[in-house]
Motif scaffolding. Structure first.
Motif, mmCIF file in Angstrom:
data_model
loop_
_atom_site.group_PDB
_atom_site.id
_atom_site.type_symbol
_atom_site.label_atom_id
_atom_site.label_comp_id
_atom_site.label_asym_id
_atom_site.label_seq_id
_atom_site.Cartn_x
_atom_site.Cartn_y
_atom_site.Cartn_z
ATOM 1 N N UNK A 176 0.805 -1.233 0.000
ATOM 2 C CA UNK A 176 0.000 0.000 0.000
ATOM 3 C C UNK A 176 0.836 1.280 0.000
ATOM 4 N N UNK A 177 2.019 1.244 0.591
ATOM 5 C CA UNK A 177 2.836 2.462 0.642
ATOM 6 C C UNK A 177 3.400 2.848 -0.725
ATOM 7 N N UNK A 178 3.337 1.930 -1.694
ATOM 8 C CA UNK A 178 3.848 2.217 -3.033
ATOM 9 C C UNK A 178 2.753 2.647 -4.006
ATOM 10 N N UNK A 179 1.516 2.676 -3.546
ATOM 11 C CA UNK A 179 0.400 3.009 -4.430
ATOM 12 C C UNK A 179 0.229 4.517 -4.549
ATOM 13 N N UNK A 180 -0.241 4.947 -5.708
ATOM 14 C CA UNK A 180 -0.604 6.349 -5.908
ATOM 15 C C UNK A 180 -1.986 6.599 -5.314
ATOM 16 N N UNK A 181 -2.345 7.857 -5.172
ATOM 17 C CA UNK A 181 -3.602 8.221 -4.523
ATOM 18 C C UNK A 181 -4.802 7.664 -5.273
ATOM 19 N N UNK A 182 -4.765 7.690 -6.575
ATOM 20 C CA UNK A 182 -5.880 7.181 -7.371
ATOM 21 C C UNK A 182 -6.086 5.687 -7.143
ATOM 22 N N UNK A 183 -4.969 4.934 -7.110
ATOM 23 C CA UNK A 183 -5.060 3.484 -6.880
ATOM 24 C C UNK A 183 -5.526 3.193 -5.467
ATOM 25 N N UNK A 184 -5.072 3.996 -4.493
ATOM 26 C CA UNK A 184 -5.524 3.806 -3.112
ATOM 27 C C UNK A 184 -7.027 4.019 -2.983
ATOM 28 N N UNK A 185 -7.545 5.045 -3.642
ATOM 29 C CA UNK A 185 -8.988 5.317 -3.583
ATOM 30 C C UNK A 185 -9.778 4.180 -4.211
ATOM 31 N N UNK A 186 -9.295 3.665 -5.319
ATOM 32 C CA UNK A 186 -9.955 2.541 -5.985
ATOM 33 C C UNK A 186 -9.978 1.307 -5.080
ATOM 34 N N UNK A 187 -8.835 1.051 -4.409
ATOM 35 C CA UNK A 187 -8.737 -0.103 -3.527
ATOM 36 C C UNK A 187 -9.680 0.045 -2.332
#
Length: 448
Positions: A313-324
């Motif tokens: 999770x620490x390597x994800x961008x904000x857009x991917x985090x929101x999707x997840x």
């Protein structure tokens, strides 16, 4: 400087008798022929073991060995008779010569230079530069490595080793590679993998050397663990953290695929029901039913979520985090699997004294979640619990072994492949085995 002194300097040997030097014209190119022979005290020696042996016959007459070229055109050869001796161990064989290895058609200087160049250049480039065949370069490597290995014992002071297999050719062709963690060198490599192959390595070790091994790292394969336990019962086995986490990510991905397939099937069923209703009533309703809307939302949530799920999770961008986050809020089963994956990954960051209770807590949660993939995974984690604790206690992973495997694959690409597996093994040992090796006449040791 006399002619014999010049000839000895060109060949890099001193204990020979130079009779004469001649120039010949071969295929329109000048060729220097050095007529030489060993001293009388060295003629009656076996070419393989070097031990004294009585003479047998005159062999097949004169023989030539190619030496390093002079300039761009002049090729150099050493010419001498090839008498045979009767060795008690090896039988009739050509007598020993100080300028070349047994069975070679080249001098030591030529072969050492060819091997040194091959460690740094593609074999095709070396073959073109030295004006020899591509296969000849591989045979030279094998002879040089065999001689160097006899003078170098990689099994001394073995304490921490890593064991892994790596593919060298398509079609499930594998090498078993063993690395010394303390020196970051390849200790042993051979064709194939499995328990019987690994037993060959331990058979070469003395009882004292096997007792000196304290830690062994591997990928969790049963054949590695069982063999180590059999030959080194006092050694602690450390499982590579990357492989443990990869087991969990594979289980998580299976759950994701199940949920994705389930959502698509549900959407198709709702679409079929809507079509049947429209056909029955004769009216087409532009509004979707709540069930169809929910099924469509589930499909949209799971579309493109594989990357955010499997990445840290620490390597994800904000857009991917929101999707997840959106997907996990709407899919409870996938959220449970993802949480288990992250909790297992974080266990490797805990202090050693907290690892055992944390593993047991994780296993209870995985068993009670009723997700088949994680129920089976917790059984696997139970079998490797001691290895996981040892990994965190001693801070040992298989990272160096995996890095060596990548270097081996790069070596294969540089050489444009190896037809002979023995040549590949010789290349690996010369390049990564820590064998002292330098250019002829140079004092700086080391390999690429």
């Amino acid at each position: 400087m006399t002619i014999p002194s010049i000839a000895k300097t060109l060949l890099g040997v001193k204990n020979i008798h130079v009779e004469s030097m001649d120039m010949e014209n071969t295929d329109g190119k000048p060729t220097l022929i050095i007529h030489a022979r060993p001293y009388k005290r060295d003629i009656c020696r076996c070419g393989i073991c070097g031990k004294e042996a009585p003479g047998n016959d005159q062999g097949r007459g004169m023989r030539r060995w190619r030496a390093p070229d002079i300039g761009e055109e002049v090729q150099v050869y050493v010419e001498s008779d090839a008498r045979r001796v009767e060795c008690p161990e090896h039988g009739p064989t050509v007598h020993w010569v100080p300028w070349a290895r047994h069975g070679a058609g080249f001098t030591r200087n030529f072969e050492d230079s060819a091997a040194w160049l091959t460690l740094r250049l593609p074999k095709t480039a070396v073959a073109e530069y030295l004006r020899v065949k591509w296969e000849t370069v591989g045979n030279i490597l094998t002879r040089v490595e065999k001689e160097k290995r006899e003078l170098w014992n990689p099994y001394d002071n073995l304490k921490r080793i890593g064991i892994d297999e790596t593919s060298y050719k398509k079609g499930h062709k594998y090498l078993t590679v063993i690395v010394n963690h303390d020196t970051n060198t390849v200790v042993w490599v051979t064709k194939g993998y499995g328990k019987s192959v690994l037993e060959e390595f331990f058979a070469e070790l003395s009882d004292e050397q096997k007792a000196g091994i304290q830690l062994v790292s591997g990928d969790g394969a049963r054949w590695i663990r069982d063999t180590v336990k059999n030959f080194c019962p006092n050694a602690a086995f450390c499982i590579d953290p990357f492989h443990v986490v990869s087991w969990c990510t594979e289980a998580l991905d299976e759950v994701r695929r199940e949920e994705w397939n389930k959502a698509r099937v549900a959407l198709k069923e709702e679409e079929k029901k809507a079509a049947e209703k429209a056909e029955t009533t004769g009216k087409k309703d532009g509004r979707a039913s709540p069930a169809k809307t929910q099924a469509s939302q589930a499909v949209n949530d799971l579309r493109g979520v594989k990357y955010p799920l499997l990445m840290n999770p620490e390597k994800l961008k904000e857009e991917a985090k929101a999707k997840l986050e959106q997907t996990l809020l709407r899919n409870r089963r996938l959220s449970t699997a993802y949480t288990l994956k992250e909790d297992l990954r974080l266990i490797f960051q805990l202090p050693a004294d907290e690892v055992g209770p944390a593993i047991e807590k994780w296993r209870r949660r995985a068993w009670s979640c009723r997700i088949p993939q994680f129920v089976e995974l917790q059984r696997k984690i139970k079998r490797h619990k001691d290895a996981i604790i040892s990994t965190i206690t001693y801070g040992l992973s298989n990272a160096r072994t995996e890095a060596t495997n990548n270097k081996i694959k790069l070596t294969i690409r540089m050489a444009y492949g190896f037809r002979n597996i023995e040549n590949l093994i010789s290349m690996i040992m010369l390049r990564f085995g820590g064998i002292p090796f330098s250019l002829p006449g140079r004092s700086d040791a080391g390999v690429a």
